[in-house]
Design an enzyme around this catalytic site. Structure first.
Site: not given
Length: 234
Positions: A35, A72, A75, A101, A127-128
């Site tokens: 990301t 995606q 997720d 997030s 950062g997930g």
């Protein structure tokens, strides 16, 4: 555990709010891969905080018109039901958006009449699942502690994700992560207060801008390859 009335002990697990009759699931957390985040402002008063991802490396491995399509769907929770058969809130369903997030953030001053005032800060981070911790840390550092953007993104990463574990980023040079942090004074004090501390690396890639006079002050997280660039006012 209920919220402590003093700062001398850990909070524990937060109590959930009332989300109605639909049970809220806790799907498997996914690792973060690649990301990126950009905070940008121009001389005309336009600004943007952009957090972008294709999810896992190379996304879905399909390219359309020069763009990689994301995957995606990862997720979402891969399992639609939990162990007792209750539907997981984050299950895959038509018309739903996956849990994320990502938290690109603009902070505005409050005008004297209570309306929205001028833009003051721009920030965000990759950062997930711990992006929110990184963004909150940066905002607290700038808004409450008066640090400039570079100081704010560079300081030790810390936070918790509604579990008994308190995260203290062991990648930071000021944290002694050897022996599971047992020799680090900050970690020692947190454990004395009842925290279960993890010193696993928290490799953020935060960016931040703060409005200053007629221009902006920028900060780029030293944990990644980001830089601060800009033109002098004319």
């Amino acid at each position: 555990m209920p919220r402590s009335s003093t700062p001398a002990t850990r909070w524990g697990t937060a109590r959930p709010g009332d989300f109605g009759s639909v049970p809220v699931g806790t799907g498997q957390q996914q690792a973060e891969h690649g990301t990126s985040d950009i905070s940008i402002a121009d001389k005309y008063g336009n600004a943007a905080s952009v957090t972008t991802t294709v999810e896992s490396a190379f996304g879905s491995f399909h390219m359309v018109d020069g763009f990689l399509l994301n995957n995606q769907l990862t997720d979402f929770s891969a399992e639609p039901f939990d162990t007792d058969g209750t539907p997981v809130a984050n299950r895959i369903e038509a018309g739903k958006r996956p849990r994320s997030s990502m938290a690109p953030t603009l902070v505005f001053d409050c005008a004297p009449d209570g309306s929205r005032g001028p833009l003051s800060f721009v920030t965000g981070s990759p950062g997930g699942s711990v992006i929110i911790q990184f963004v909150v840390k940066t905002l607290v550092a700038m808004l409450d502690w008066g640090l400039d953007p570079q100081q704010a993104v560079s300081i030790i990463n810390f936070g918790a994700a509604n579990t008994p574990i308190t995260n203290v980023g062991g990648e930071h040079p000021s944290v002694d992560a050897s022996d599971d942090g047992d020799r680090d004074p900050l970690v020692q004090r947190l454990r004395q207060m009842g925290h279960q501390v993890s010193v696993a690396p928290l490799s953020s890639g935060s960016s931040a801008l703060a409005h200053a006079g007629s221009g902006w002050i920028g900060g780029a997280d030293p944990r990644r390859e980001g830089t601060v660039n800009g033109d002098q006012p004319r």
